[in-house]
Design a protein around this motif. Structure first.
Motif, PDB file in Angstrom:
ATOM      1  N   TYR A 133      12.412   9.551  -8.277  1.00 16.85           N
ATOM      2  CA  TYR A 133      11.195  10.067  -8.907  1.00 16.85           C
ATOM      3  C   TYR A 133      10.009   9.941  -7.953  1.00 16.85           C
ATOM      4  N   PHE A 134       9.156  10.958  -7.980  1.00 14.97           N
ATOM      5  CA  PHE A 134       8.054  11.026  -7.027  1.00 14.97           C
ATOM      6  C   PHE A 134       6.706  11.180  -7.741  1.00 14.97           C
ATOM      7  N   ASN A 135       5.723  10.395  -7.274  1.00 19.61           N
ATOM      8  CA  ASN A 135       4.309  10.642  -7.560  1.00 19.61           C
ATOM      9  C   ASN A 135       3.722  11.305  -6.322  1.00 19.61           C
ATOM     10  N   VAL A 136       3.215  12.503  -6.461  1.00 17.77           N
ATOM     11  CA  VAL A 136       2.767  13.268  -5.293  1.00 17.77           C
ATOM     12  C   VAL A 136       1.267  13.519  -5.377  1.00 17.77           C
ATOM     13  N   LYS A 137       0.550  13.173  -4.292  1.00 19.22           N
ATOM     14  CA  LYS A 137      -0.878  13.466  -4.232  1.00 19.22           C
ATOM     15  C   LYS A 137      -1.292  13.627  -2.772  1.00 19.22           C
ATOM     16  N   ALA A 138      -2.559  14.018  -2.565  1.00 14.55           N
ATOM     17  CA  ALA A 138      -3.085  14.226  -1.215  1.00 14.55           C
ATOM     18  C   ALA A 138      -4.348  13.393  -1.037  1.00 14.55           C
ATOM     19  N   SER A 139      -4.652  13.059   0.225  1.00 13.26           N
ATOM     20  CA  SER A 139      -5.833  12.237   0.497  1.00 13.26           C
ATOM     21  C   SER A 139      -7.008  13.057   1.024  1.00 13.26           C
ATOM     22  N   ASP A 140      -6.771  14.301   1.415  1.00 22.79           N
ATOM     23  CA  ASP A 140      -7.857  15.072   2.030  1.00 22.79           C
ATOM     24  C   ASP A 140      -7.963  16.486   1.466  1.00 22.79           C
ATOM     25  N   VAL A 141      -6.982  17.340   1.760  1.00 24.82           N
ATOM     26  CA  VAL A 141      -6.986  18.700   1.238  1.00 24.82           C
ATOM     27  C   VAL A 141      -5.673  18.944   0.507  1.00 24.82           C
ATOM     28  N   LYS A 142      -5.535  20.095  -0.099  1.00 21.39           N
ATOM     29  CA  LYS A 142      -4.329  20.417  -0.862  1.00 21.39           C
ATOM     30  C   LYS A 142      -3.144  20.634   0.075  1.00 21.39           C
ATOM     31  N   HIS A 143      -2.018  19.989  -0.248  1.00 22.34           N
ATOM     32  CA  HIS A 143      -0.774  20.156   0.484  1.00 22.34           C
ATOM     33  C   HIS A 143       0.332  20.496  -0.524  1.00 22.34           C
ATOM     34  N   SER A 144       1.553  20.593  -0.044  1.00 25.85           N
ATOM     35  CA  SER A 144       2.679  20.843  -0.942  1.00 25.85           C
ATOM     36  C   SER A 144       3.932  20.188  -0.374  1.00 25.85           C
ATOM     37  N   PHE A 145       4.580  19.374  -1.192  1.00 27.40           N
ATOM     38  CA  PHE A 145       5.761  18.592  -0.807  1.00 27.40           C
ATOM     39  C   PHE A 145       7.010  19.428  -1.066  1.00 27.40           C
ATOM     40  N   TRP A 146       7.811  19.647  -0.010  1.00 24.65           N
ATOM     41  CA  TRP A 146       8.956  20.556  -0.150  1.00 24.65           C
ATOM     42  C   TRP A 146      10.107  20.126   0.743  1.00 24.65           C
ATOM     43  N   ILE A 147      11.268  19.939   0.136  1.00 23.69           N
ATOM     44  CA  ILE A 147      12.513  19.704   0.870  1.00 23.69           C
ATOM     45  C   ILE A 147      13.425  20.874   0.520  1.00 23.69           C
ATOM     46  N   PRO A 148      13.434  21.941   1.322  1.00 30.37           N
ATOM     47  CA  PRO A 148      14.084  23.200   0.945  1.00 30.37           C
ATOM     48  C   PRO A 148      15.504  23.071   0.424  1.00 30.37           C
ATOM     49  N   ALA A 149      16.336  22.269   1.079  1.00 30.57           N
ATOM     50  CA  ALA A 149      17.739  22.189   0.676  1.00 30.57           C
ATOM     51  C   ALA A 149      17.935  21.404  -0.618  1.00 30.57           C
ATOM     52  N   VAL A 150      16.952  20.570  -0.986  1.00 28.06           N
ATOM     53  CA  VAL A 150      17.128  19.661  -2.118  1.00 28.06           C
ATOM     54  C   VAL A 150      16.334  20.091  -3.343  1.00 28.06           C
ATOM     55  N   GLY A 151      15.251  20.821  -3.148  1.00 26.01           N
ATOM     56  CA  GLY A 151      14.463  21.301  -4.286  1.00 26.01           C
ATOM     57  C   GLY A 151      12.982  21.111  -4.069  1.00 26.01           C
ATOM     58  N   GLY A 152      12.212  21.624  -4.911  1.00 26.99           N
ATOM     59  CA  GLY A 152      10.748  21.593  -4.806  1.00 26.99           C
ATOM     60  C   GLY A 152      10.254  22.957  -5.201  1.00 26.99           C
ATOM     61  N   LYS A 153       9.084  23.293  -4.941  1.00 25.20           N
ATOM     62  CA  LYS A 153       8.027  22.595  -4.248  1.00 25.20           C
ATOM     63  C   LYS A 153       7.137  21.877  -5.266  1.00 25.20           C
ATOM     64  N   MET A 154       6.330  20.919  -4.791  1.00 20.73           N
ATOM     65  CA  MET A 154       5.399  20.251  -5.679  1.00 20.73           C
ATOM     66  C   MET A 154       4.059  20.097  -4.976  1.00 20.73           C
ATOM     67  N   ASP A 155       3.005  20.612  -5.607  1.00 18.82           N
ATOM     68  CA  ASP A 155       1.671  20.532  -5.018  1.00 18.82           C
ATOM     69  C   ASP A 155       1.201  19.091  -4.883  1.00 18.82           C
ATOM     70  N   ALA A 156       0.522  18.819  -3.782  1.00 20.98           N
ATOM     71  CA  ALA A 156      -0.118  17.521  -3.567  1.00 20.98           C
ATOM     72  C   ALA A 156      -1.622  17.747  -3.646  1.00 20.98           C
ATOM     73  N   ASN A 157      -2.238  17.280  -4.726  1.00 25.07           N
ATOM     74  CA  ASN A 157      -3.665  17.494  -4.967  1.00 25.07           C
ATOM     75  C   ASN A 157      -4.456  16.222  -4.704  1.00 25.07           C
ATOM     76  N   THR A 158      -5.748  16.384  -4.490  1.00 24.47           N
ATOM     77  CA  THR A 158      -6.602  15.232  -4.220  1.00 24.47           C
ATOM     78  C   THR A 158      -7.119  14.570  -5.492  1.00 24.47           C
ATOM     79  N   ASP A 159      -7.103  15.303  -6.602  1.00 25.06           N
ATOM     80  CA  ASP A 159      -7.735  14.787  -7.815  1.00 25.06           C
ATOM     81  C   ASP A 159      -6.753  14.422  -8.925  1.00 25.06           C
ATOM     82  N   ASN A 160      -5.468  14.574  -8.700  1.00 22.54           N
ATOM     83  CA  ASN A 160      -4.488  14.176  -9.703  1.00 22.54           C
ATOM     84  C   ASN A 160      -3.114  13.997  -9.064  1.00 22.54           C
ATOM     85  N   LYS A 161      -2.220  13.280  -9.762  1.00 24.00           N
ATOM     86  CA  LYS A 161      -0.855  13.097  -9.300  1.00 24.00           C
ATOM     87  C   LYS A 161       0.068  14.084 -10.008  1.00 24.00           C
ATOM     88  N   ASN A 162       0.978  14.669  -9.261  1.00 26.82           N
ATOM     89  CA  ASN A 162       2.047  15.473  -9.838  1.00 26.82           C
ATOM     90  C   ASN A 162       3.343  14.685  -9.747  1.00 26.82           C
TER      91      ASN A 162
END
Length: 355
Positions: free
Chosen positions: A168-197
């Protein structure tokens, strides 16, 4: 006429090039080789939606060809008006009901999969099992931090996970918007600065073995000039091996014996320690963790996420980070180093291992 032919040729050439380039890429970054429960579900949905679209195209093409041939204008029938079907209830019901049925066929498994993949209740801190693995992912320009909160361990760039179980993952960003993605395993999940996904992935052991134990991750959100270089690696290992790695990380302390590496340690403590930690147990608040944790730097798969892991590439990075990752936050933060200092620093960093 010549201008029209020229435009048509350019369009044909462009279409052919686009078709060929669409097949280019690296196989380990493909979503068409699923490795895990999430990837399998997403791949099945892709096949289902593609099959429905292909079926629709085939049926419409057959009807189109039939109508063109069956109702083409024939000699002597120039003024004949074909039978009109306006107001034909059977036809109207047919071409309304069929799309609805196709949408239901696609919508039901899609909605079910969406709810299954969004089920993160097992990661609830008050209720989660002791064996449930939670990883805090923090995206930065242009590197990744992975924190294992239940173990008090932090690493960067290389994510280590157990196979054949949900992670299980808590995903966030420290500066600008990013996106966490492991193509072969699944995703994508946005990494935001103001909330956790939050979401989960599962890494299949057999697929991990086929991939050499390494899956490749990317940032999938345009975040700056080095967006395409914001890579990370995932080491998927059996649970017993993962537990051993965690214990090594928890007890890791840099021990430097090489004289040159000791010189590098002194340089590091003078110029780099303010941003980087060299022990995986890093209790600083995340606001103070402004650079990658280097506790197991010597065990990593890549330098700066993209270069082959060796001393020469490390020296290249230390000498001029901007030439490797334009726009990174390390450039110009530690002054000018001599070749001797860079050699010593590289020797020290490569000695930071837990394996």
């Amino acid at each position: 006429m010549k201008k029209w032919l020229h435009s048509w040729r350019l369009l044909s050439l462009f279409s052919a090039m686009a078709f060929l380039l669409a097949g280019c890429g690296k196989p380990f970054l493909s979503t068409l080789q699923p490795a895990g429960e999430v990837a399998d579900k997403q791949y099945s949905l892709m096949l289902l939606s593609t099959a429905i679209m292909v079926l629709v195209v085939i049926v419409v093409t057959i009807i189109f060809v039939y109508v063109v041939i069956r109702f083409r204008q024939r000699k002597g029938q120039e003024n004949k008006i074909p039978k009109q079907v306006e107001g034909n209830h059977k036809l109207e019901i047919t071409w309304t009901v069929i799309p609805i049925i196709l949408l239901i066929i696609l919508a039901v498994p899609t909605v079910k999969a969406a709810f299954d993949l969004a089920d993160v209740k097992p990661m609830n801190k008050e209720k989660r099992d002791k064996d449930t693995l939670v990883v805090n992912v923090r995206a930065n320009l242009y590197w990744w931090e992975f924190e294992y909160p239940d173990y008090g361990v932090i690493t960067s760039q290389d994510l280590v996970v157990p196979t054949n179980e949900r992670v299980y993952f808590n995903v966030k960003a420290s500066d600008v918007k990013h996106s966490f993605w492991i193509p072969a395993v699944g995703g994508k999940m946005d990494a935001n600065t103001d909330n956790k996904n939050q979401f989960w992935l599962e890494f299949d052991q057999k697929d991990a073995e086929k991939a050499g134990g390494i899956f490749y991750g990317k940032c999938a959100e345009l975040c700056g000039p080095s967006h395409a270089l914001m890579d990370f690696k995932v080491k998927a290992v059996p649970r017993e091996e993962f537990n051993q790695w965690i214990e090594k990380m928890k007890n890791a302390k840099p021990v430097v014996t090489d004289p040159v590496a000791k010189q590098g340690e002194a340089i590091f403590n003078k110029s780099c320690i303010g941003c980087h930690a060299v022990t995986p147990v890093d209790k600083r608040p995340e606001q103070a963790r402004t650079a990658p944790n280097l506790g197991n730097f010597g065990d990593r798969e890549r330098i700066a996420g993209v270069l082959e892991h060796n001393e020469e590439n490390l020296k290249k990075w230390l000498k001029d980070p901007e030439s490797v990752k334009p726009g990174n936050k390390m450039t110009g933060t530690y002054g000018q180093l001599t070749d001797e200092q860079i050699d010593a620093l590289a020797k020290y960093l490569m000695s930071l291992k837990v394996e």
